[in-house]
Design an enzyme around this catalytic site. Structure first.
Site, PDB file in Angstrom:
ATOM      1  N   ASP A  18     -37.266 -57.594  15.379  1.00 42.92           N
ATOM      2  CA  ASP A  18     -36.247 -57.440  16.416  1.00 42.92           C
ATOM      3  C   ASP A  18     -35.306 -56.301  16.012  1.00 42.92           C
ATOM      4  OD1 ASP A  18     -34.721 -58.214  18.740  1.00 42.92           O
ATOM      5  OD2 ASP A  18     -33.239 -59.007  17.357  1.00 42.92           O
ATOM      6  N   THR A  36     -34.151 -53.652  22.559  1.00 46.63           N
ATOM      7  CA  THR A  36     -33.252 -53.124  21.514  1.00 46.63           C
ATOM      8  C   THR A  36     -33.932 -52.022  20.704  1.00 46.63           C
ATOM      9  OG1 THR A  36     -33.957 -54.973  20.128  1.00 46.63           O
ATOM     10  CG2 THR A  36     -31.862 -55.200  21.266  1.00 46.63           C
ATOM     11  N   THR A  37     -35.236 -52.185  20.440  1.00 48.17           N
ATOM     12  CA  THR A  37     -35.960 -51.154  19.687  1.00 48.17           C
ATOM     13  C   THR A  37     -36.189 -49.941  20.579  1.00 48.17           C
ATOM     14  OG1 THR A  37     -37.074 -52.927  18.487  1.00 48.17           O
ATOM     15  CG2 THR A  37     -37.992 -50.729  18.262  1.00 48.17           C
ATOM     16  N   ASP A  96     -34.553 -63.897  23.040  1.00 50.57           N
ATOM     17  CA  ASP A  96     -34.748 -62.639  23.774  1.00 50.57           C
ATOM     18  C   ASP A  96     -35.398 -62.900  25.121  1.00 50.57           C
ATOM     19  OD1 ASP A  96     -33.674 -61.304  21.672  1.00 50.57           O
ATOM     20  OD2 ASP A  96     -35.442 -60.128  21.161  1.00 50.57           O
TER      21      ASP A  96
END
Length: 534
Positions: free
Chosen positions: A65, A98-99, A391
């Protein structure tokens, strides 16, 4: 002859980086952060082991994550800190991507670095990027689908989004089970988006397949000794009050007595005080008393005598959620029973999960409340499963609020890149070059996804781009077979909100870093001892 000494404006030890050096420092930091997390991107991304030092030395996390990795890594570079904050905002806003947002911002800056080497001004690049963002967003909105009017089709969209989100996580082997768990939990919320009504309980033991959804509220606590283990039609008083023996709370005070009988009198006075407090609590006509703080033996015995279930040390997160789902209020004083709102539920009983006993609250006032119990072989697996499922729940909740969906697997990125390239070919001036660089940065996302899986990214991405240029806007990367395929048939769907947030956040962060032409580091303030006084 006069010697010209350079004028120093800043105090001693303050540092300044100007122009090209400042810009290079920013680029290096941001690109390094992107390189750190880009190997975790996509369904075949790799995991990172994070080992804590200092106070929690030896704590180990295994995760892919992006937000968790960046939050745990201490960075010193100011541009890198901007990207770390951006990934945190992405996590808070929509939960996933997020990545992607970090990698896209770092790729934009990689492209900007090349343009600045060609002596293009940062403001010209920013002007081109802004036009590119408008074109990309319009293209994304044009292909977004909305099936919220059809309950069955919308549920299938949510399941596809959950599967896509979980396919890049540790839960990918069991994504059918967890996608169903997440969608069932979110649909119970009936569009309220009250994520705190969904509780995640982690219990190591068993395997990931043993995880399940419980249609009630589970509290990881036990009732006191000799108290009822099962309560029907419960009236619940939720409190945050000290229930230890009320000692004289004056620090440093001393009480002198001249006999043991006086000590007995003091203890009796303390007991009477506690008995009065318990009687005040019982005057609320509650059948269950849940306290945030400890309940000592004497009050516990008094509650048992009255036939009331008393639960101590319900952690604050648990007690806040309990108040929400049972419809009660957290109270600290008990003088006005008529002003206190009690919580209600149909049944409280003990259940076994693995080797642990928990309390289940069934038929709570907030009917949509539920609990997902996550099982796993080790604590690290359970923690990562918890992060992955959280998530998925965040993305699904965002999708219920904004119901449009787009196709994943690099499809949306290729679509936006082709729209930007087409517009760039019609745009005169240097801004067209900046727009082309924006499109190249967008195409880096499917390239990295393919690289992480060990496929020939140059071949796949060129096929993908050619297909989109011809107007086939559902093409994306099939990572199981390593070829270009139709995302609509494969059901690889993502939330429009997540894609839009990635596009906007990354371009704004990259623009902010690109504007920098000066970095000032102030000198640390020195602590000077006043030697004149003792």
């Amino acid at each position: 002859m006069v010697s010209l000494n350079p004028v120093r404006v800043l105090k001693n030890e303050a540092e300044e980086e100007k122009g090209e050096i400042a810009r290079l420092s920013s680029f290096v930091g941001a690109i390094a952060i992107g390189d750190l997390v880009k190997s975790t991107l996509g369904p075949k991304g790799m995991d990172k082991i994070l080992v804590s030092m200092g106070r929690n030395a030896g704590d180990v996390q295994v995760t892919n994550d992006g937000a968790t990795i960046l939050k745990s890594v201490g960075v010193d570079n100011p541009a890198a800190k901007i990207l770390v904050n951006m990934s945190r905002v992405q996590d808070d806003e929509v939960g996933d991507g997020t990545t992607s947002v970090t990698v896209f911002a770092s790729e934009l800056l990689r492209e900007a670095e090349k343009l600045i080497e060609q002596k293009m001004h940062p403001q010209t690049i920013i002007g081109g990027w802004r036009k590119a963002v408008d074109v990309a967003r319009a293209a994304l909105e044009q292909v977004a689908k909305d099936n919220s009017a059809n309950a069955e089709a919308f549920r299938e969209d949510l399941l596809n989004i959950a599967r896509t989100t979980l396919s890049s996580k540790i839960l990918s082997q069991h994504k059918e089970l967890f996608a169903k768990l997440a969608v069932d939990a979110v649909l119970r919320l009936k569009g309220s988006g009250e994520l705190s009504a969904i509780q995640l309980i982690k219990k190591s033991g068993g395997c990931l397949e043993d995880s399940f959804l419980d249609e009630g509220f589970l509290l990881d606590k036990k009732p006191g000794v000799h108290q009822p283990k099962r309560v029907e039609n419960a009236k619940i008083l939720i409190a945050n009050t000290p229930m230890d023996t009320d000692k004289i709370k004056v620090f440093g005070s001393t009480i002198k007595v001249d006999s043991m009988a006086k000590i007995a009198d003091l203890e009796m006075a303390e007991k009477e005080k506690m008995k009065d407090k318990v009687n005040k609590i019982l005057s609320h006509n509650c059948t269950v008393f849940i306290n945030r703080q400890l309940i000592y033996n004497y009050p516990e015995q008094l509650f048992a005598d009255a036939g009331v279930m008393a639960i101590e040390h319900a952690d604050f997160d648990g007690i806040e959620r309990l108040a929400l789902v049972t419809g009660g209020e957290i109270v600290s004083t008990f003088d006005n029973p008529n002003l206190v709102k009690l919580g209600h539920c149909d049944l409280i009983e003990q259940v076994m999960i693995g080797e642990d006993t928990l309390l289940r609250f069934s038929g709570v006032a907030l009917g949509e409340a539920c609990t997902i119990v996550i099982r796993g072989a080790t604590q690290q697996i359970v923690d990562e499963a918890d992060r992955s499922l959280h998530d998925a729940l965040c993305v699904l909740t965002a999708t219920v609020r904004e119901s449009r969906v787009v196709y994943g697997g690099g499809c949306s990125e290729a679509l936006m890149a082709c729209a930007v390239l087409k517009k760039a070919s019609e745009t005169p001036g240097k801004e067209a070059v900046a727009m082309e660089s924006f499109a190249r940065a967008l195409l880096q996302l499917p390239t990295i996804i393919a690289d992480n899986a060990g496929y020939d990214s140059a071949q796949l991405v060129s096929e993908l781009r050619a297909g989109h240029m011809k107007g086939d806007h559902t093409l994306g990367l099939n990572m199981d077979e390593g070829k270009v395929a139709c995302m609509k048939k494969l059901g690889i769907t993502e939330s429009f909100v997540v894609k839009r947030q990635v596009l906007m956040s990354a371009s704004e962060a990259a623009e902010m870093i690109l504007r920098v032409d000066n970095i000032l580091k102030s000198a640390p303030r020195k602590r000077t001892a006043d030697r004149g006084h003792c």
